[in-house]
Structure formats: C-alpha cells, structure tokens
Design an enzyme around this catalytic site. Sequence first.
Site, PDB file in Angstrom:
ATOM      1  N   GLY A 148       0.826  -1.211   0.000  1.00 60.36           N
ATOM      2  CA  GLY A 148       0.000   0.000   0.000  1.00 60.36           C
ATOM      3  C   GLY A 148       0.861   1.263   0.000  1.00 60.36           C
ATOM      4  N   ILE A 198       1.557   3.895   2.320  1.00 57.55           N
ATOM      5  CA  ILE A 198       2.564   4.142   3.364  1.00 57.55           C
ATOM      6  C   ILE A 198       3.428   2.888   3.564  1.00 57.55           C
ATOM      7  CG2 ILE A 198       2.946   4.982   5.715  1.00 57.55           C
ATOM      8  CD1 ILE A 198       0.067   6.094   5.643  1.00 57.55           C
ATOM      9  N   SER A 227      -4.219   7.170  13.684  1.00 60.03           N
ATOM     10  CA  SER A 227      -4.539   8.371  12.926  1.00 60.03           C
ATOM     11  C   SER A 227      -4.878   9.517  13.869  1.00 60.03           C
ATOM     12  CB  SER A 227      -5.746   8.062  12.041  1.00 60.03           C
ATOM     13  OG  SER A 227      -6.294   9.256  11.512  1.00 60.03           O
ATOM     14  N   TYR A 280     -14.615   3.834  10.493  1.00 57.87           N
ATOM     15  CA  TYR A 280     -13.172   3.783  10.225  1.00 57.87           C
ATOM     16  C   TYR A 280     -12.393   4.347  11.418  1.00 57.87           C
ATOM     17  CZ  TYR A 280      -8.711   5.775   8.983  1.00 57.87           C
ATOM     18  OH  TYR A 280      -7.393   6.159   9.028  1.00 57.87           O
ATOM     19  N   LYS A 304      -9.691   2.597  14.535  1.00 56.00           N
ATOM     20  CA  LYS A 304      -8.367   3.040  14.994  1.00 56.00           C
ATOM     21  C   LYS A 304      -8.357   3.156  16.524  1.00 56.00           C
ATOM     22  CE  LYS A 304      -6.405   3.071  11.041  1.00 56.00           C
ATOM     23  NZ  LYS A 304      -5.469   1.962  10.737  1.00 56.00           N
ATOM     24  N   ASN A 311      -9.171  11.850  -1.015  1.00 55.44           N
ATOM     25  CA  ASN A 311      -8.216  12.717  -0.333  1.00 55.44           C
ATOM     26  C   ASN A 311      -7.776  13.860  -1.243  1.00 55.44           C
ATOM     27  OD1 ASN A 311      -7.245   9.692   0.979  1.00 55.44           O
ATOM     28  ND2 ASN A 311      -7.871  11.348   2.320  1.00 55.44           N
ATOM     29  N   GLY A 367     -18.414  15.748   8.527  1.00 54.40           N
ATOM     30  CA  GLY A 367     -17.416  15.009   9.308  1.00 54.40           C
ATOM     31  C   GLY A 367     -16.035  15.647   9.323  1.00 54.40           C
TER      32      GLY A 367
HETATM   33  C1  UD1 Z   1      -9.169  11.814   5.884  1.00 54.96           C
HETATM   34  C2  UD1 Z   1     -10.011  11.187   6.938  1.00 54.96           C
HETATM   35  C3  UD1 Z   1      -9.112  10.704   8.035  1.00 54.96           C
HETATM   36  C4  UD1 Z   1      -8.188   9.667   7.483  1.00 54.96           C
HETATM   37  C5  UD1 Z   1      -7.412  10.238   6.314  1.00 54.96           C
HETATM   38  C6  UD1 Z   1      -6.702   9.111   5.613  1.00 54.96           C
HETATM   39  C7  UD1 Z   1     -12.185  12.337   6.809  1.00 54.96           C
HETATM   40  C8  UD1 Z   1     -13.141  13.223   7.515  1.00 54.96           C
HETATM   41  N1  UD1 Z   1     -11.016  12.126   7.424  1.00 54.96           N
HETATM   42  O1  UD1 Z   1      -8.484  12.925   6.458  1.00 54.96           O
HETATM   43  O2  UD1 Z   1      -9.860  10.132   9.080  1.00 54.96           O
HETATM   44  O3  UD1 Z   1      -7.295   9.231   8.468  1.00 54.96           O
HETATM   45  O4  UD1 Z   1      -8.284  10.849   5.370  1.00 54.96           O
HETATM   46  O5  UD1 Z   1      -6.009   9.576   4.519  1.00 54.96           O
HETATM   47  O6  UD1 Z   1     -12.467  11.856   5.739  1.00 54.96           O
HETATM   48  N2  UD1 Z   1     -10.691  18.449   0.587  1.00 54.96           N
HETATM   49  C9  UD1 Z   1     -11.282  19.250  -0.377  1.00 54.96           C
HETATM   50  N3  UD1 Z   1     -11.629  18.679  -1.573  1.00 54.96           N
HETATM   51  C10 UD1 Z   1     -11.415  17.355  -1.841  1.00 54.96           C
HETATM   52  C11 UD1 Z   1     -10.801  16.539  -0.850  1.00 54.96           C
HETATM   53  C12 UD1 Z   1     -10.476  17.130   0.355  1.00 54.96           C
HETATM   54  O7  UD1 Z   1     -11.482  20.432  -0.170  1.00 54.96           O
HETATM   55  O8  UD1 Z   1     -11.774  16.904  -2.943  1.00 54.96           O
HETATM   56  C13 UD1 Z   1     -10.287  19.056   1.871  1.00 54.96           C
HETATM   57  C14 UD1 Z   1     -10.973  18.435   3.081  1.00 54.96           C
HETATM   58  O9  UD1 Z   1     -12.178  19.065   3.355  1.00 54.96           O
HETATM   59  C15 UD1 Z   1      -9.921  18.648   4.156  1.00 54.96           C
HETATM   60  C16 UD1 Z   1      -8.588  18.576   3.410  1.00 54.96           C
HETATM   61  O10 UD1 Z   1      -8.920  18.819   2.047  1.00 54.96           O
HETATM   62  O11 UD1 Z   1     -10.040  19.917   4.715  1.00 54.96           O
HETATM   63  C17 UD1 Z   1      -7.912  17.228   3.519  1.00 54.96           C
HETATM   64  O12 UD1 Z   1      -8.838  16.218   3.181  1.00 54.96           O
HETATM   65  P1  UD1 Z   1      -8.396  14.687   3.034  1.00 54.96           P
HETATM   66  O13 UD1 Z   1      -7.204  14.580   2.167  1.00 54.96           O
HETATM   67  O14 UD1 Z   1      -9.604  13.901   2.655  1.00 54.96           O
HETATM   68  O15 UD1 Z   1      -7.910  14.282   4.492  1.00 54.96           O
HETATM   69  P2  UD1 Z   1      -8.696  14.368   5.896  1.00 54.96           P
HETATM   70  O16 UD1 Z   1     -10.121  14.621   5.706  1.00 54.96           O
HETATM   71  O17 UD1 Z   1      -7.958  15.326   6.742  1.00 54.96           O
END
Ligand code: UD1
Length: 337
Positions: free
Chosen positions: A10, A12, A125, A150, A154, A199, A297
């Site tokens: 994977g 990481i 996490s 999820y 953890k 992400n 969330g």
């Molecule tokens: C997410 C998970 C977290 C997990 C991690 C694993 C949620 C709420 N949290 O973290 O539990 O451990 O992934 O990788 O899903 N964003 C946008 N547009 C996008 C995608 C993201 O604006 O298309 C913003 C999100 O709102 C956030 C930031 O980018 O503010 C990071 O998002 P993301 O990469 O999904 O990570 P987390 O949400 O922090």
Amino acid sequence: MKILVTGGLGFIGSHTVVELQNKGFEVVIVDNLSNSSLDVIEGITAITGKKPLFENLDLRDKTRLRAFFEKHQNIIGVIHFAASKAVGESVGNPLLYYENNINALVYLLQELQKKEQAHFIFSSSCTVYGQAEKMPITEDAPVVKAMSPYGNTKQIGEEIIQDVAKVSNINSILLRYFNPIGAHPTAAIGELPLGVPQNLVPFITQTAIGLRQELSVFGNDYPTPDGTAIRDYIHVVDLAKAHVVALERLVHKQNAEKVEVFNLGTGTGSSVLEVIKAFEKVSNTQLPYKIVDRREGDVTQAYADTTKANKVLGWKTESSLEDALASAWKWEQKIRK
Ligand code: UD1
C-alpha cells in the site's frame, strides 16, 4: 532481522518497506491486494536493489496466518498497515470495517503473543482526536468519540493493543499520522487511489493531469485565516522513516513503556487554498477549482505538536509541503504516461 510489514504494497507500507530495506532489515510483505498491485514490488526492488519477500494473504484467514508464522519463525517485529481506510465507505459498510480492521489485528496479536517477545508498530490516525481543542495537538489531547466506523477501528485498535500489553510480551508503538501525501522522489512508488480519490492531494494531481474536471474545495467558511480547513500534510517518505526509527527503538529496548504513542506530522498547518497555491507553483499549472459546501465530518483544523516525536524518537521531517507536492505531481505524470 526479519520484519513483517502487513499492507506492505500500500501507500505508506511500500514507502516503509523501502526505508527498512535501506537500513538493512529483511522484509516480508503480507498483502491481500485489495487496494494495491503486485507492480509495487518492482518499484521497491528498483529503488533498493532488493526484492522483498511477499505473500498474498488475507489476515482474516486465521489458519493461513498461523501457517505463515510457523514458516517465518524468525520474524522479530511487525509493522501493521493492512486496513481499510475510506471514511465514507466505512459509514456505508461498518461491519466490513470492523471485520477487516479489528479481526485482522486480533489474529495478528494472537500469533505475536505466542512469541517470547514481539515488537509491534500500529498505524493509527490523528482522527482519534476529532476536533481537538488546542492546536498544535499533543499526544495527551483527549481521544474523543469517533465520527466514523473507520475512525472507531483506529480507537478500538489502540485499546486492544493497550489491553494485550498488560498480559503479554508485546511492546508496541502507536503512530498517529496526520495527512500523509507525496511519493518516493524516484517516482517508482506512490499512491494509487481506487476510483475517485477522496483525499485532497490525489484529487489535485488527477485534476491537473486532466482526469478530473475541477477540484471541489469543501467549505470556505471555516474560522481560519482564508476560510478553508487546515491540515498537517506530511511527506510519506518522512513518515516512512519514522516507522524505522520506532521499530529500532523497540528492538533496542529503548521504549519507556510497553505501549508508546507518537504524533507524526510536520507541526505546520496548511489550508486547502494554501495547498492549491503551493501545488500550482511546483507544477507550473493552474488548477481549476470551485468552492462547495463543507464535507460532513470534516474538522476545522488539525496539526501536530511534534515535540515528543522529535525529542523521544529523535526524528524530524525533512521535506517541505512543496517537496511533497512536487513528488506527488511527478508520480501522477509517470503513472499516466
Ligand atoms: C481523511 C479522513 C481521516 C483519514 C485520512 C486518511 C475524513 C473526515 N477524514 O483525512 O480520518 O485518516 O483521510 O487519509 O475523511 N478536501 C477538499 N476537496 C477534496 C478533498 C479534500 O477540499 O476533494 C479538503 C478536506 O475538506 C480537508 C482537506 O482537504 O479539509 C484534507 O482532506 P483529506 O485529504 O480527505 O484528508 P482528511 O479529511 O484530513
């Protein structure tokens, strides 16, 4: 010294296998290929000059797992990455998440408990903190009720490890990751999201390369300087190196407690708009994006206090946000060729 890396193909996991092999550890990877590809073995081999051992094994298969440990009796440590990690999917299919993430952990620990001693590193996490009250987040910030199955796996995983430590010779380190991004600087390995990326960074690179029309920025009405949410984006190679340091700490019996916890981040928060700007700079592109509603969330901000990891592990990040984004971009360009 033979180390088992579960989920070693994977994102990481593969970067950690590289760093382990660079440090002379012998690695055996177990992976069920549910969210990874055999090509990753070639990438690891290209970078390190050494092909890791590999077994296609699902950790929920207790019988085969037992046979695996009988075959590899000289395993001295386990780094456990194998788990499902999509927050949205876990809300829709909680039992899949509890079965996969919890059963696998229990079966692994059952095998390790049979050993005279074992060293165990667990992928946790920063999601365990929810919206922490104080920034940056220290390891003693309270763990709050998880917002998704999820996240709950953890938390439960951490608790299982704490309980087992009291009655076994398993010494563990729980690593709470902030937001891992980027790829190996050689672009031989990187992140391979299935379907539409959830992400931020893979969504950005796929948009820049033309696979997605535009990025949706989830909310610009957060109480932050530019209104977008803040995270701590850490280069996956820096994160991988922390695993090796943590493992060495256990192997050399330097751990102060049977279970130790470390936050792994850079210590710096970046907003979504800052990430976009930094990406545009390193890629020399203009990223199409629009502001949409907040994603359910999501927390407003989360970034790590790195004092404990810096002092106790003697580890610190070396790469900047721009380095990490540049490596993610190089990887995206390579895989779309
Ligand atoms: C997410 C998970 C977290 C997990 C991690 C694993 C949620 C709420 N949290 O973290 O539990 O451990 O992934 O990788 O899903 N964003 C946008 N547009 C996008 C995608 C993201 O604006 O298309 C913003 C999100 O709102 C956030 C930031 O980018 O503010 C990071 O998002 P993301 O990469 O999904 O990570 P987390 O949400 O922090």
